[in-house]
Design an enzyme around this catalytic site. Sequence first.
Site, PDB file in Angstrom:
ATOM      1  N   ASP A 161       5.972   2.081   6.821  1.00 52.12           N
ATOM      2  CA  ASP A 161       4.729   1.353   6.580  1.00 52.12           C
ATOM      3  C   ASP A 161       3.903   2.159   5.579  1.00 52.12           C
ATOM      4  O   ASP A 161       3.273   3.134   5.960  1.00 52.12           O
ATOM      5  CB  ASP A 161       3.979   1.171   7.904  1.00 52.12           C
ATOM      6  CG  ASP A 161       2.609   0.550   7.762  1.00 52.12           C
ATOM      7  OD1 ASP A 161       2.370  -0.145   6.765  1.00 52.12           O
ATOM      8  OD2 ASP A 161       1.775   0.777   8.664  1.00 52.12           O
ATOM      9  N   GLU A 165      -5.132   1.804   2.592  1.00 52.73           N
ATOM     10  CA  GLU A 165      -5.053   0.650   3.492  1.00 52.73           C
ATOM     11  C   GLU A 165      -5.322   1.055   4.922  1.00 52.73           C
ATOM     12  O   GLU A 165      -6.006   0.351   5.671  1.00 52.73           O
ATOM     13  CB  GLU A 165      -3.664   0.001   3.381  1.00 52.73           C
ATOM     14  CG  GLU A 165      -3.538  -1.338   4.113  1.00 52.73           C
ATOM     15  CD  GLU A 165      -3.038  -1.221   5.548  1.00 52.73           C
ATOM     16  OE1 GLU A 165      -2.982  -2.259   6.244  1.00 52.73           O
ATOM     17  OE2 GLU A 165      -2.706  -0.094   5.976  1.00 52.73           O
ATOM     18  N   HIS A 181       3.389   3.602  12.857  1.00 52.40           N
ATOM     19  CA  HIS A 181       2.353   4.644  12.873  1.00 52.40           C
ATOM     20  C   HIS A 181       2.737   5.832  13.756  1.00 52.40           C
ATOM     21  O   HIS A 181       1.894   6.420  14.444  1.00 52.40           O
ATOM     22  CB  HIS A 181       1.001   4.082  13.340  1.00 52.40           C
ATOM     23  CG  HIS A 181       0.362   3.170  12.348  1.00 52.40           C
ATOM     24  ND1 HIS A 181      -0.944   2.731  12.470  1.00 52.40           N
ATOM     25  CD2 HIS A 181       0.835   2.604  11.214  1.00 52.40           C
ATOM     26  CE1 HIS A 181      -1.231   1.940  11.446  1.00 52.40           C
ATOM     27  NE2 HIS A 181      -0.157   1.855  10.670  1.00 52.40           N
ATOM     28  N   HIS A 187       0.823  -1.217   0.000  1.00 50.25           N
ATOM     29  CA  HIS A 187       0.000   0.000   0.000  1.00 50.25           C
ATOM     30  C   HIS A 187       0.854   1.263   0.000  1.00 50.25           C
ATOM     31  O   HIS A 187       1.929   1.316   0.600  1.00 50.25           O
ATOM     32  CB  HIS A 187      -1.007   0.001   1.158  1.00 50.25           C
ATOM     33  CG  HIS A 187      -0.433   0.105   2.542  1.00 50.25           C
ATOM     34  ND1 HIS A 187      -0.172   1.314   3.149  1.00 50.25           N
ATOM     35  CD2 HIS A 187      -0.113  -0.839   3.455  1.00 50.25           C
ATOM     36  CE1 HIS A 187       0.288   1.115   4.369  1.00 50.25           C
ATOM     37  NE2 HIS A 187       0.342  -0.186   4.584  1.00 50.25           N
TER      38      HIS A 187
END
Length: 341
Positions: free
Chosen positions: A173, A201, A312, A65
């Site tokens: 990520d 995503e 994150h 993603h």
Amino acid sequence: MADLALLERLCCARGISGCEEEIREIILEEIRPYADCVEVTPLGNLLAFKKGANRAKTKLMLNAHMDEVGMTVTYIEDNGLLRFATVGGIDRRVLCGKPVTVGKGVPGVIGAKPIHLLTSEEREKSVPVKDLYIDIGALSRQEAEEAVSPGDPVTFDSLFDTAHGMIKSRALDDRAGCAILIDLLKKPLLYDMLFAFVVQEETGLNGSKTAAYIADPDAAIVVESTTAADVAGVPEDKQVCHVGSGPVLSFMDRRTIYDRAYYQMAFDAAKETGVSCQAKQAVAGGNDAGAIHVSRGGVRTVAVSLPCRYLHSAVSLISQKDFHEAETLIERLAEKIAGGE
């Protein structure tokens, strides 16, 4: 071997969920000379097909993603401060005091009520998002509105550093997954393969849901990053996976029970190629596999993830060794699946 310079370019570009255009353009620029067919879908996914030396016996899609977690402006106060909402799952403990970029390059900082005005109870708790704001230095709503608007994306500002054999950056990520797939697409392939660089995503697997429907694959390899909790204060049985111990294979998470034969096949591929490999020691989280494996009549799916600390947040950390070994493993696993093993 995936290019660290390309990874830096991808990580330093901005693309929260729903605003992936800058990332998509970089990927398009990289893969156009190598792909036989490229399509941008209505939602914004990038699908690239490349012929191999042989026709695939199992129609395989490799997925990563493009989007990252971030924020979006929701309201401008009379004093010029910006209220915001998170886009994707961000731990609110990491927000206060972080430098950010709003919209098309407006610098700001996430602020909160000064600590000397907090009660003793408030000092012991993380600040709720509703009590945070972004300060861009504007002194009035009118001044702020000349630079930003509600709906503007907000991304963290962070470094890209490769010291000590690690990679520290925002958006690993899943820009690391994108970099791996780009490098694989540039290589001669043993079998035909489809590469999916998907959107959204972090906000519900929306891109992968539509990409899998269009592509209609028999099998999929999802390339991701997953939480490594191998840090101080975490018991060994709760650390999930370890940075530097190789790519991570999941047998189950909160969205997916992975194909058992492919899960074992991934360990076999690691042994064949001489790379390290580890099982994810928890049933937690989720990724694009959650949407892909239930597309149409079902898709046999396996996930190969990079162990990543501080997922994150403004700065995550992965190992260069894991990054390169993941590509080696994925390349061999893709050959085995596409070859009908």
